[in-house]
Scaffold this active site. Sequence first.
Site, PDB file in Angstrom:
ATOM      1  N   GLU A 164       0.794  -1.158   0.295  1.00 16.07           N
ATOM      2  CA  GLU A 164       0.029   0.151  -0.034  1.00 16.07           C
ATOM      3  C   GLU A 164       1.203   0.934   0.167  1.00 16.07           C
ATOM      4  O   GLU A 164       1.871   1.175   0.407  1.00 16.07           O
ATOM      5  CB  GLU A 164      -1.028   0.186   1.112  1.00 16.07           C
ATOM      6  CG  GLU A 164      -2.153  -1.229   0.655  1.00 16.07           C
ATOM      7  CD  GLU A 164      -3.013  -1.153   2.556  1.00 16.07           C
ATOM      8  OE1 GLU A 164      -4.461  -0.667   2.186  1.00 16.07           O
ATOM      9  OE2 GLU A 164      -2.489  -0.780   3.301  1.00 16.07           O
ATOM     10  N   CYS A 215       3.338   9.134   1.377  1.00 14.94           N
ATOM     11  CA  CYS A 215       3.938   7.779   2.576  1.00 14.94           C
ATOM     12  C   CYS A 215       3.938   6.958   1.296  1.00 14.94           C
ATOM     13  O   CYS A 215       3.081   6.332   0.818  1.00 14.94           O
ATOM     14  CB  CYS A 215       3.396   7.675   3.532  1.00 14.94           C
ATOM     15  SG  CYS A 215       3.764   7.102   4.575  1.00 14.94           S
ATOM     16  N   CYS A 261       6.300  -5.661   7.092  1.00 17.42           N
ATOM     17  CA  CYS A 261       7.869  -6.426   7.317  1.00 17.42           C
ATOM     18  C   CYS A 261       8.574  -6.919   7.976  1.00 17.42           C
ATOM     19  O   CYS A 261       7.445  -6.941   8.966  1.00 17.42           O
ATOM     20  CB  CYS A 261       7.017  -4.374   8.299  1.00 17.42           C
ATOM     21  SG  CYS A 261       8.814  -3.522   9.175  1.00 17.42           S
ATOM     22  N   CYS A 286       6.867  -4.373  15.418  1.00 16.72           N
ATOM     23  CA  CYS A 286       5.986  -3.304  16.281  1.00 16.72           C
ATOM     24  C   CYS A 286       4.714  -4.296  16.489  1.00 16.72           C
ATOM     25  O   CYS A 286       3.759  -4.633  15.555  1.00 16.72           O
ATOM     26  CB  CYS A 286       6.240  -2.195  15.760  1.00 16.72           C
ATOM     27  SG  CYS A 286       7.058  -1.720  15.523  1.00 16.72           S
ATOM     28  N   CYS A 329       1.496  -3.047  14.900  1.00 20.92           N
ATOM     29  CA  CYS A 329       1.214  -2.574  13.314  1.00 20.92           C
ATOM     30  C   CYS A 329       0.296  -3.381  12.925  1.00 20.92           C
ATOM     31  O   CYS A 329       0.716  -4.767  13.144  1.00 20.92           O
ATOM     32  CB  CYS A 329       2.770  -1.828  13.041  1.00 20.92           C
ATOM     33  SG  CYS A 329       2.464  -1.817  11.726  1.00 20.92           S
ATOM     34  N   GLY A 377       7.591  -1.597   5.756  1.00 20.25           N
ATOM     35  CA  GLY A 377       8.694  -1.623   5.867  1.00 20.25           C
ATOM     36  C   GLY A 377      10.000  -1.053   6.422  1.00 20.25           C
ATOM     37  O   GLY A 377       9.528  -0.299   7.400  1.00 20.25           O
ATOM     38  N   GLU A 378      10.945  -1.368   6.296  1.00 24.41           N
ATOM     39  CA  GLU A 378      11.913  -0.960   7.418  1.00 24.41           C
ATOM     40  C   GLU A 378      12.951  -0.734   6.187  1.00 24.41           C
ATOM     41  O   GLU A 378      14.113  -1.446   5.186  1.00 24.41           O
ATOM     42  CB  GLU A 378      12.901  -2.229   8.599  1.00 24.41           C
ATOM     43  CG  GLU A 378      14.038  -1.742   8.732  1.00 24.41           C
ATOM     44  CD  GLU A 378      13.884  -0.777   9.468  1.00 24.41           C
ATOM     45  OE1 GLU A 378      13.030   0.271  10.551  1.00 24.41           O
ATOM     46  OE2 GLU A 378      15.397   0.909   8.812  1.00 24.41           O
ATOM     47  N   SER A 419      12.762   7.049   8.363  1.00 23.77           N
ATOM     48  CA  SER A 419      11.677   6.724   9.040  1.00 23.77           C
ATOM     49  C   SER A 419      12.349   5.240   9.596  1.00 23.77           C
ATOM     50  O   SER A 419      12.166   4.482   8.719  1.00 23.77           O
ATOM     51  CB  SER A 419      10.390   7.463   9.319  1.00 23.77           C
ATOM     52  OG  SER A 419       9.947   5.834  10.547  1.00 23.77           O
ATOM     53  N   SER A 426      11.695   5.850  15.567  1.00 24.44           N
ATOM     54  CA  SER A 426      11.077   4.976  15.973  1.00 24.44           C
ATOM     55  C   SER A 426      11.497   4.547  16.569  1.00 24.44           C
ATOM     56  O   SER A 426      11.797   3.402  17.099  1.00 24.44           O
ATOM     57  CB  SER A 426      10.332   4.324  14.813  1.00 24.44           C
ATOM     58  OG  SER A 426       9.997   4.454  14.104  1.00 24.44           O
ATOM     59  N   LEU A 427      11.033   5.510  17.567  1.00 22.76           N
ATOM     60  CA  LEU A 427      11.593   5.224  19.596  1.00 22.76           C
ATOM     61  C   LEU A 427      10.677   4.479  20.182  1.00 22.76           C
ATOM     62  O   LEU A 427      10.835   2.997  20.294  1.00 22.76           O
ATOM     63  CB  LEU A 427      12.117   6.743  20.010  1.00 22.76           C
ATOM     64  CG  LEU A 427      13.091   6.599  21.421  1.00 22.76           C
ATOM     65  CD1 LEU A 427      14.003   5.621  21.026  1.00 22.76           C
ATOM     66  CD2 LEU A 427      12.908   7.100  22.719  1.00 22.76           C
ATOM     67  N   HIS A 428       9.378   4.844  20.564  1.00 26.77           N
ATOM     68  CA  HIS A 428       8.263   4.434  20.649  1.00 26.77           C
ATOM     69  C   HIS A 428       8.058   4.268  22.331  1.00 26.77           C
ATOM     70  O   HIS A 428       6.877   3.845  22.956  1.00 26.77           O
ATOM     71  CB  HIS A 428       7.434   3.066  19.403  1.00 26.77           C
ATOM     72  CG  HIS A 428       7.888   3.715  18.713  1.00 26.77           C
ATOM     73  ND1 HIS A 428       7.115   4.700  17.893  1.00 26.77           N
ATOM     74  CD2 HIS A 428       6.969   3.126  17.287  1.00 26.77           C
ATOM     75  CE1 HIS A 428       7.004   4.657  16.936  1.00 26.77           C
ATOM     76  NE2 HIS A 428       6.902   3.610  16.042  1.00 26.77           N
ATOM     77  N   ASN A 457      -3.011   4.785  16.239  1.00 26.20           N
ATOM     78  CA  ASN A 457      -4.394   4.783  15.214  1.00 26.20           C
ATOM     79  C   ASN A 457      -4.809   2.958  15.168  1.00 26.20           C
ATOM     80  O   ASN A 457      -3.660   2.575  15.237  1.00 26.20           O
ATOM     81  CB  ASN A 457      -3.861   4.672  13.830  1.00 26.20           C
ATOM     82  CG  ASN A 457      -3.452   6.414  13.513  1.00 26.20           C
ATOM     83  OD1 ASN A 457      -4.549   7.288  14.018  1.00 26.20           O
ATOM     84  ND2 ASN A 457      -2.335   6.437  12.770  1.00 26.20           N
ATOM     85  N   CYS A 459      -1.128   5.852  10.359  1.00 27.44           N
ATOM     86  CA  CYS A 459      -0.100   5.302  10.846  1.00 27.44           C
ATOM     87  C   CYS A 459       0.258   4.016  10.337  1.00 27.44           C
ATOM     88  O   CYS A 459      -0.417   3.767  11.851  1.00 27.44           O
ATOM     89  CB  CYS A 459       1.092   6.478  11.252  1.00 27.44           C
ATOM     90  SG  CYS A 459       1.286   7.494  10.930  1.00 27.44           S
TER      91      CYS A 459
HETATM   92  S1  SF4 Z   1       6.017  -0.068  12.815  1.00 29.12           S
HETATM   93 FE1  SF4 Z   1       7.037   0.467  11.105  1.00 29.12          FE
HETATM   94  S2  SF4 Z   1       9.097  -1.059  11.628  1.00 29.12           S
HETATM   95 FE2  SF4 Z   1       6.962  -1.596  13.152  1.00 29.12          FE
HETATM   96  S3  SF4 Z   1       6.306  -2.768  12.215  1.00 29.12           S
HETATM   97 FE3  SF4 Z   1       4.862  -1.472  11.137  1.00 29.12          FE
HETATM   98  S4  SF4 Z   1       5.766  -0.429   9.135  1.00 29.12           S
HETATM   99 FE4  SF4 Z   1       7.471  -1.869  10.395  1.00 29.12          FE
END
Ligand code: SF4
Length: 348
Positions: free
Chosen positions: A90, A109, A116, A120, A123, A164-165, A196, A219-221, A295, A338
């Site tokens: 997407e 984006c 990925c 996370c 996600c 993806g990373e 990112s 992306s610290l989180h 989200n 996101c």
């Molecule tokens: S937040 Fe980013 S790095 Fe983490 S699983 Fe989702 S797409 Fe991958």
Amino acid sequence: MKHMLEMTCDELSAAIKALGLPAFRGRQIFQWIWDKRVGDFAAMTNLSRDLRERLAGTMTALTGRIIRSREASDGVIKLLIEWPDGERIETVMIPTRPGEAPSARRTACISTQVGCAVGCVFCASGLEGVSRDLTAGEIVEQVYLWDTQPGAARVTHVVLMGMGEPLANYEATVAAVRILIDPDRGGLSARHITLSTVGLPDQIRRLAGEGIPLNLAISLHAPNDELRRRLIPAATGVSIDELIDAGCEYFSRTGRELTLEYVLLAGVNDSPACAEQLADLTRRLRCNVNLIRYNPVAGLPFSRPAEREVVAFRDRLRRLGANVQIRASRGADADAACGQLRRTGVSS
Ligand code: SF4
């Protein structure tokens, strides 16, 4: 054959010559593709019909097929794209806000992998792991698609924040960025592109040496390793200290301030103690903190904090001296925000 969007004018001319055609035809096609953003041979009207048919039988500029399009109530649009091998990703367009000039800012984006591997826990993109890397041409093609939507102005900004990373697909991602900032091709400013990453310190250092002044967002989180490893299982082998060191090196070599992204999950990482730990980290490198309201993703056990909690977290950080803002959340009612992108394009 190499994706046509990856080819320089010289490479395209050589490929055309290899077909037994004059090299200047390559330059003509290059101009159609990049100056006029025409990727369909049938529309290249200064080529003979014979030539157009021959080219269409041997190469394609665009390889993705739009399977589905969804538009959120705030104008954010999400496309589900299928590649010739059946893999799907997407990509999202975030247009200007109501009241701004239509061409003021169009942010694409884009994704760098099918799925990925980072996983996370909050996600959607990581739910099914990663299936393959995208090529540089496939990464660029997402921007090209947005450039060529009927009636659309050109993309002005790109964020590598889709599926993806990016740094796990390093070569293709950097090659794509070089195409996007090439004045003869994408024509974008590197300062309008943000990469990112969840944070691969060696790759951040490598990126710092590329000589491209990209914006880098980490992306610290979570403000400590223990919580971060629970939220980002793939981060187990990387400490926040290592990330901060790599981030400092990135700043010293590129002059670009970093962004620390922090998705706020109710009751998980939004406590006053978390804000204090996060503020401590921000004193160690030149950075801004971007707070992201979570989200929701169907089937995942997380929720967005109440608005007053989001504001209180921001204000606490500010009192502690951090540069911080709350990122506007857009596209959520089309699952285009996101953390909501999926290979299938649908929420379960
Ligand atoms: S937040 Fe980013 S790095 Fe983490 S699983 Fe989702 S797409 Fe991958």
